[in-house]
Design an enzyme around this catalytic site. Sequence first.
Site, PDB file in Angstrom:
ATOM      1  N   LEU A 128      -5.377  -1.109  -9.208  1.00  0.00           N
ATOM      2  CA  LEU A 128      -5.187   0.328  -8.972  1.00  0.00           C
ATOM      3  C   LEU A 128      -6.200   1.123  -9.791  1.00  0.00           C
ATOM      4  CD1 LEU A 128      -1.276   0.469  -9.154  1.00  0.00           C
ATOM      5  CD2 LEU A 128      -2.702   0.892  -7.120  1.00  0.00           C
ATOM      6  N   SER A 155       0.865  -1.179   0.000  1.00  0.00           N
ATOM      7  CA  SER A 155       0.000   0.000   0.000  1.00  0.00           C
ATOM      8  C   SER A 155       0.897   1.223   0.000  1.00  0.00           C
ATOM      9  CB  SER A 155      -0.874  -0.019   1.267  1.00  0.00           C
ATOM     10  OG  SER A 155      -1.556   1.209   1.402  1.00  0.00           O
ATOM     11  N   ARG A 156       0.317   2.371  -0.392  1.00  0.00           N
ATOM     12  CA  ARG A 156       1.082   3.615  -0.292  1.00  0.00           C
ATOM     13  C   ARG A 156       1.359   3.937   1.163  1.00  0.00           C
ATOM     14  NH1 ARG A 156      -3.231   7.322  -3.058  1.00  0.00           N
ATOM     15  NH2 ARG A 156      -4.466   5.909  -1.797  1.00  0.00           N
ATOM     16  N   ASP A 158     -15.605   2.253 -16.496  1.00  0.00           N
ATOM     17  CA  ASP A 158     -15.801   1.351 -15.363  1.00  0.00           C
ATOM     18  C   ASP A 158     -16.694   0.162 -15.696  1.00  0.00           C
ATOM     19  OD1 ASP A 158     -15.266   0.731 -12.630  1.00  0.00           O
ATOM     20  OD2 ASP A 158     -17.375   1.164 -12.235  1.00  0.00           O
ATOM     21  N   LYS A 193      -9.430  -4.505 -15.143  1.00  0.00           N
ATOM     22  CA  LYS A 193     -10.066  -3.905 -16.311  1.00  0.00           C
ATOM     23  C   LYS A 193     -10.419  -2.466 -16.007  1.00  0.00           C
ATOM     24  CE  LYS A 193     -13.679  -2.980 -15.184  1.00  0.00           C
ATOM     25  NZ  LYS A 193     -14.224  -2.120 -14.079  1.00  0.00           N
ATOM     26  N   HIS A 208      -2.620   1.862 -14.124  1.00  0.00           N
ATOM     27  CA  HIS A 208      -2.393   0.486 -14.577  1.00  0.00           C
ATOM     28  C   HIS A 208      -1.121   0.371 -15.419  1.00  0.00           C
ATOM     29  CE1 HIS A 208      -6.926  -0.819 -14.198  1.00  0.00           C
ATOM     30  NE2 HIS A 208      -6.395  -0.438 -13.062  1.00  0.00           N
ATOM     31  N   ARG A 217     -13.997   6.457  -9.492  1.00  0.00           N
ATOM     32  CA  ARG A 217     -14.738   6.451 -10.763  1.00  0.00           C
ATOM     33  C   ARG A 217     -15.229   7.842 -11.169  1.00  0.00           C
ATOM     34  NH1 ARG A 217     -14.821   2.199  -7.956  1.00  0.00           N
ATOM     35  NH2 ARG A 217     -14.852   0.114  -8.873  1.00  0.00           N
TER      36      ARG A 217
HETATM   37  N1  LIG Z   1     -13.228  -7.059 -12.073  1.00  0.00           N
HETATM   38  C1  LIG Z   1     -14.073  -6.543 -11.211  1.00  0.00           C
HETATM   39  O1  LIG Z   1     -15.033  -7.176 -10.784  1.00  0.00           O
HETATM   40  C2  LIG Z   1     -13.829  -5.147 -10.708  1.00  0.00           C
HETATM   41  C3  LIG Z   1     -14.689  -4.604  -9.757  1.00  0.00           C
HETATM   42  C4  LIG Z   1     -14.387  -3.354  -9.226  1.00  0.00           C
HETATM   43  C5  LIG Z   1     -13.278  -2.658  -9.699  1.00  0.00           C
HETATM   44  N2  LIG Z   1     -12.487  -3.188 -10.652  1.00  0.00           N
HETATM   45  C6  LIG Z   1     -11.303  -2.455 -11.131  1.00  0.00           C
HETATM   46  O2  LIG Z   1     -10.341  -2.513 -10.089  1.00  0.00           O
HETATM   47  C7  LIG Z   1      -9.635  -1.288 -10.008  1.00  0.00           C
HETATM   48  C8  LIG Z   1      -9.773  -0.738  -8.594  1.00  0.00           C
HETATM   49  O3  LIG Z   1     -11.133  -0.511  -8.307  1.00  0.00           O
HETATM   50  P1  LIG Z   1     -11.649  -0.437  -6.768  1.00  0.00           P
HETATM   51  O4  LIG Z   1     -13.044  -0.013  -6.792  1.00  0.00           O
HETATM   52  O5  LIG Z   1     -11.313  -1.695  -6.069  1.00  0.00           O
HETATM   53  O6  LIG Z   1     -10.744   0.771  -6.235  1.00  0.00           O
HETATM   54  P2  LIG Z   1     -10.475   1.315  -4.782  1.00  0.00           P
HETATM   55  O7  LIG Z   1     -11.170   0.491  -3.747  1.00  0.00           O
HETATM   56  O8  LIG Z   1     -10.685   2.778  -4.799  1.00  0.00           O
HETATM   57  O9  LIG Z   1      -8.925   1.003  -4.610  1.00  0.00           O
HETATM   58  C9  LIG Z   1      -7.923   1.557  -5.395  1.00  0.00           C
HETATM   59  C10 LIG Z   1      -6.635   1.450  -4.596  1.00  0.00           C
HETATM   60  O10 LIG Z   1      -5.598   2.045  -5.362  1.00  0.00           O
HETATM   61  C11 LIG Z   1      -4.655   2.647  -4.484  1.00  0.00           C
HETATM   62  N3  LIG Z   1      -4.374   3.987  -5.010  1.00  0.00           N
HETATM   63  C12 LIG Z   1      -3.183   4.396  -5.509  1.00  0.00           C
HETATM   64  N4  LIG Z   1      -3.235   5.661  -5.911  1.00  0.00           N
HETATM   65  C13 LIG Z   1      -4.492   6.085  -5.661  1.00  0.00           C
HETATM   66  C14 LIG Z   1      -5.144   7.329  -5.852  1.00  0.00           C
HETATM   67  N5  LIG Z   1      -4.521   8.384  -6.368  1.00  0.00           N
HETATM   68  N6  LIG Z   1      -6.426   7.421  -5.452  1.00  0.00           N
HETATM   69  C15 LIG Z   1      -7.079   6.373  -4.936  1.00  0.00           C
HETATM   70  N7  LIG Z   1      -6.511   5.158  -4.741  1.00  0.00           N
HETATM   71  C16 LIG Z   1      -5.218   5.024  -5.088  1.00  0.00           C
HETATM   72  C17 LIG Z   1      -5.254   2.662  -3.085  1.00  0.00           C
HETATM   73  O11 LIG Z   1      -4.567   1.674  -2.325  1.00  0.00           O
HETATM   74  P3  LIG Z   1      -3.423   1.992  -1.253  1.00  0.00           P
HETATM   75  O12 LIG Z   1      -3.812   3.279  -0.606  1.00  0.00           O
HETATM   76  O13 LIG Z   1      -3.491   0.822  -0.366  1.00  0.00           O
HETATM   77  O14 LIG Z   1      -2.133   2.112  -1.972  1.00  0.00           O
HETATM   78  C18 LIG Z   1      -6.679   2.209  -3.275  1.00  0.00           C
HETATM   79  O15 LIG Z   1      -7.114   1.363  -2.245  1.00  0.00           O
HETATM   80  C19 LIG Z   1     -10.175  -0.410 -11.128  1.00  0.00           C
HETATM   81  O16 LIG Z   1      -9.359  -0.554 -12.270  1.00  0.00           O
HETATM   82  C20 LIG Z   1     -11.546  -0.999 -11.406  1.00  0.00           C
HETATM   83  O17 LIG Z   1     -11.962  -0.793 -12.756  1.00  0.00           O
HETATM   84  C21 LIG Z   1     -12.747  -4.423 -11.149  1.00  0.00           C
END
Ligand SMILES: NC(=O)c1ccc[n+]([C@@H]2O[C@H](COP(=O)([O-])OP(=O)(O)OC[C@H]3O[C@@H](n4cnc5c(N)ncnc54)[C@H](OP(=O)(O)O)[C@@H]3O)[C@@H](O)[C@H]2O)c1
Length: 331
Positions: free
Chosen positions: A76, A38-39, A179, A99, A81, A167
């Site tokens: 991320l 994590s950051r 998304d 994705k 990515h 998003r």
């Molecule tokens: N396949 C699926 O079913 C599915 C479902 C949802 C999302 N996704 C994809 O997964 C990815 C993440 O989505 P999510 O909803 O899980 O995201 P999220 O909960 O917001 O998490 C993103 C993570 O990225 C890190 N990060 C690094 N720089 C950041 C910044 N500037 N702002 C915010 N976070 C930052 C943070 O982790 P740290 O602070 O720990 O470093 C944060 O916890 C996206 O590409 C999304 O399209 C896929």
Amino acid sequence: MAERRIRWGVISTANIGRAAVNPAIQASRNGRLDAVASRDGERAREFATAHSIPTWYGSYEALLDDPDIDAVYIPLPNSLHREWAVRAAEAGKHVLCEKPLALDAAECLDMEAAARANGVKLMEAFMYRFHPRTKRVVEMVRSGLIGDVKAIRTAFTFRLTRKDNIRLDPTLGGGALMDVGCYCVNVSRTIVGAEPVSVQAVAQWTERGVDEALAGMLHFPEGVVSHFDCSLTMERSEAFEVAGTDGYLRVPAAFLPGTGPVGIEEVRGREPVKTHTLEGTDEYLLMVEHFADCILLDVEPRYSASEAAANMRVIEALYRSARSGGVSVTL
Ligand SMILES: NC(=O)c1ccc[n+]([C@@H]2O[C@H](COP(=O)([O-])OP(=O)(O)OC[C@H]3O[C@@H](n4cnc5c(N)ncnc54)[C@H](OP(=O)(O)O)[C@@H]3O)[C@@H](O)[C@H]2O)c1
């Protein structure tokens, strides 16, 4: 392949990792989740402790420097990515990346080049493709069960409640099309088995310039049309229909069916609907096991980064159309 397991690290404490992909890696027959980065070191430590991950790092670089990690999973924000997939490849790690694989087709191809240059595997984590139902629908369509395919109708919508969500941030690659619309584009291309020749879209934009809702139309060869809507402001809906000259197939809960039994509804006019039921499974588990098998057997993943680039080319064209008030954009 015997007992060897892929040693995974996850880059970030993202929700999707916590909720679906990390547990799938932990449950997989050919992998184990050894580290999280994590950051923020304290966040990493808490996450690791809460989710039984043995090692944690307070920076993504530190995870990439760990010689005991074979592969990373990258959930991320979309804008990060490319950077972290390339850095991971350069550190010799295989990469399963969320994705959409990147912000555009050019970035996908950069990532593919980095993976190739460093002899590692790279795959986009579009998990719905690993559900056996998706393959079954394609087989049913190809078998001629519903005659000639004429149209595909798709939706993927849900309502975001938090304004600070990634998003809604244009600098992080936010937007409804990025998304969830990416699924509609992907499933349409998969079912037709070709690329669209032109697209059109209209969108509703937030003040920050992110599409919170978008309706799109993909024109495929031989007059096949796919129309879809995606949104971050509507009640959840995720389904598609394939309409043919002789009938159509309806696929409810198409992308996130959970782990229970799933159905494909075969519809012909006023005849009773015939439901084909398939056993439940975990599409995330099938995806991570496939990727780990590809590493262990040194074969290419089923879906290449070039295929992800093709999806992004369509998404880029849809955005060009939406920003120009819905004009037709040729691919
Ligand atoms: N396949 C699926 O079913 C599915 C479902 C949802 C999302 N996704 C994809 O997964 C990815 C993440 O989505 P999510 O909803 O899980 O995201 P999220 O909960 O917001 O998490 C993103 C993570 O990225 C890190 N990060 C690094 N720089 C950041 C910044 N500037 N702002 C915010 N976070 C930052 C943070 O982790 P740290 O602070 O720990 O470093 C944060 O916890 C996206 O590409 C999304 O399209 C896929």
